[in-house]
Design an enzyme around this catalytic site. Sequence first.
Site, PDB file in Angstrom:
ATOM      1  N   ASP A 116      34.389  61.526  -7.063  1.00  0.00           N
ATOM      2  CA  ASP A 116      33.026  61.291  -6.589  1.00  0.00           C
ATOM      3  C   ASP A 116      32.771  59.925  -5.954  1.00  0.00           C
ATOM      4  O   ASP A 116      31.657  59.643  -5.510  1.00  0.00           O
ATOM      5  CB  ASP A 116      32.032  61.519  -7.742  1.00  0.00           C
ATOM      6  N   HIS A 160      43.024  62.153  -8.632  1.00  0.00           N
ATOM      7  CA  HIS A 160      42.810  63.494  -8.076  1.00  0.00           C
ATOM      8  C   HIS A 160      42.180  63.455  -6.690  1.00  0.00           C
ATOM      9  O   HIS A 160      41.585  64.430  -6.249  1.00  0.00           O
ATOM     10  CB  HIS A 160      41.933  64.334  -9.018  1.00  0.00           C
ATOM     11  N   CYS A 205      46.467  70.830  11.429  1.00  0.00           N
ATOM     12  CA  CYS A 205      46.825  69.769  12.385  1.00  0.00           C
ATOM     13  C   CYS A 205      46.771  68.380  11.754  1.00  0.00           C
ATOM     14  O   CYS A 205      47.006  67.388  12.431  1.00  0.00           O
ATOM     15  CB  CYS A 205      45.940  69.829  13.623  1.00  0.00           C
ATOM     16  N   GLY A 208      34.951  59.386 -21.124  1.00  0.00           N
ATOM     17  CA  GLY A 208      34.472  60.674 -20.628  1.00  0.00           C
ATOM     18  C   GLY A 208      35.524  61.618 -20.094  1.00  0.00           C
ATOM     19  O   GLY A 208      35.312  62.265 -19.071  1.00  0.00           O
TER      20      GLY A 208
HETATM   21  P1  NAD Z   1      36.191  67.442 -18.650  1.00  0.00           P
HETATM   22  O1  NAD Z   1      35.067  68.184 -18.009  1.00  0.00           O
HETATM   23  O2  NAD Z   1      37.360  68.198 -19.126  1.00  0.00           O
HETATM   24  O3  NAD Z   1      35.638  66.606 -19.896  1.00  0.00           O
HETATM   25  C1  NAD Z   1      34.529  65.766 -19.790  1.00  0.00           C
HETATM   26  C2  NAD Z   1      34.433  64.955 -21.064  1.00  0.00           C
HETATM   27  O4  NAD Z   1      33.346  64.061 -20.944  1.00  0.00           O
HETATM   28  C3  NAD Z   1      34.172  65.801 -22.316  1.00  0.00           C
HETATM   29  O5  NAD Z   1      35.071  65.416 -23.336  1.00  0.00           O
HETATM   30  C4  NAD Z   1      32.723  65.473 -22.688  1.00  0.00           C
HETATM   31  O6  NAD Z   1      32.514  65.488 -24.094  1.00  0.00           O
HETATM   32  C5  NAD Z   1      32.580  64.075 -22.142  1.00  0.00           C
HETATM   33  N1  NAD Z   1      31.220  63.683 -21.773  1.00  0.00           N
HETATM   34  C6  NAD Z   1      30.235  64.445 -21.229  1.00  0.00           C
HETATM   35  N2  NAD Z   1      29.144  63.713 -20.997  1.00  0.00           N
HETATM   36  C7  NAD Z   1      29.430  62.439 -21.400  1.00  0.00           C
HETATM   37  C8  NAD Z   1      28.701  61.219 -21.410  1.00  0.00           C
HETATM   38  N3  NAD Z   1      27.432  61.142 -20.954  1.00  0.00           N
HETATM   39  N4  NAD Z   1      29.301  60.116 -21.905  1.00  0.00           N
HETATM   40  C9  NAD Z   1      30.580  60.170 -22.383  1.00  0.00           C
HETATM   41  N5  NAD Z   1      31.325  61.306 -22.386  1.00  0.00           N
HETATM   42  C10 NAD Z   1      30.757  62.418 -21.901  1.00  0.00           C
HETATM   43  O7  NAD Z   1      36.582  66.293 -17.623  1.00  0.00           O
HETATM   44  P2  NAD Z   1      38.002  65.678 -17.266  1.00  0.00           P
HETATM   45  O8  NAD Z   1      38.741  65.393 -18.504  1.00  0.00           O
HETATM   46  O9  NAD Z   1      37.730  64.598 -16.296  1.00  0.00           O
HETATM   47  O10 NAD Z   1      38.748  66.858 -16.513  1.00  0.00           O
HETATM   48  C11 NAD Z   1      38.050  67.639 -15.542  1.00  0.00           C
HETATM   49  C12 NAD Z   1      38.664  67.660 -14.158  1.00  0.00           C
HETATM   50  O11 NAD Z   1      37.648  68.060 -13.250  1.00  0.00           O
HETATM   51  C13 NAD Z   1      39.128  66.325 -13.706  1.00  0.00           C
HETATM   52  O12 NAD Z   1      40.398  66.522 -13.209  1.00  0.00           O
HETATM   53  C14 NAD Z   1      38.207  65.900 -12.564  1.00  0.00           C
HETATM   54  O13 NAD Z   1      38.976  65.670 -11.395  1.00  0.00           O
HETATM   55  C15 NAD Z   1      37.396  67.116 -12.230  1.00  0.00           C
HETATM   56  N6  NAD Z   1      35.948  66.831 -12.159  1.00  0.00           N
HETATM   57  C16 NAD Z   1      35.498  65.735 -11.489  1.00  0.00           C
HETATM   58  C17 NAD Z   1      34.151  65.471 -11.447  1.00  0.00           C
HETATM   59  C18 NAD Z   1      33.663  64.245 -10.716  1.00  0.00           C
HETATM   60  O14 NAD Z   1      34.321  63.799  -9.774  1.00  0.00           O
HETATM   61  N7  NAD Z   1      32.535  63.656 -11.127  1.00  0.00           N
HETATM   62  C19 NAD Z   1      33.223  66.320 -12.069  1.00  0.00           C
HETATM   63  C20 NAD Z   1      33.728  67.446 -12.734  1.00  0.00           C
HETATM   64  C21 NAD Z   1      35.107  67.682 -12.767  1.00  0.00           C
END
Ligand code: NAD
Length: 249
Positions: A104, A119, A130, A186
Amino acid sequence: MKNAIKKAAQAIFYSTKTIALTGAGISVESGIPDFRSPGGLWERYNPIEYGTIGAFQTNPEKVWQMLQEVSYLLARARPNPAHTGLGKLQELGLLQAIITQNVDNLHREGGATSVIEYHGNAKTLSCLWCEQRYNSDELGAQIPPRCSCGKILKPDVVFFGEPIPIRALQESYELASSCRALLIVGTSGEVTPANTIPETAKRAGATIIEVNVEPTILTGYVTDIFLQGKASELITELVSEVETIMPNN
Ligand code: NAD
């Protein structure tokens, strides 16, 4: 909790090399839902049908139904205090690098200067045919966006089944295997190979600090200091605590 924050702040301040590993949870308070929580994207879109490189190559129009939703959220998201707090730690010279699984761009927008995008980053898109590359700002509102050659563009993010960019992989491994403290924020720790970073750091003798709203598979396994709660609040408190230890404060 106050005591745990104090311990975490000391671990960061006295470590000679601290790095961070962040995941979708750090951006939840910026309005981007994570993928696993109830109501998350993967509840509505099957990752096999929408999240793999094979799915994109076979039917990019279909995958863009999901990407359109993601793009809408990303375009409106702004860094929250957890992003700016990590940026502040970098400014203070106390955080060597942030390895993020997020696509993001919010760490950079939040002031961080050393960010490894494990990622990729959704701000740019490429043509698989291309190889022409575009900034998302230079593309119009047309969905799916197309290259000047006519093919549908793919955001520069790692789909399931795609390799991690080799430089990000190497740099992350080198940082993890030589750091003295790792701040995890997170992430569920369920996505490989990013979830090998905490174990690599642990084996190297680093203190592992984890911030999450709930315990994860990493918590009882590698974490030394678990800070349970919202990333924006806890990182703000952590940075204030670090500043109180700093000389001239
Ligand atoms: P995940 O969705 O597997 O886990 C998210 C974690 O964040 C959970 O353990 C949850 O309990 C915790 N969480 C949620 N809200 C929180 C907060 N306010 N404060 C602290 N912790 C909080 O995410 P992941 O482990 O990053 O894996 C998901 C994959 O999806 C990643 O590879 C990522 O690239 C992608 N993704 C990216 C985005 C983004 O770019 N913002 C969003 C969604 C998914």
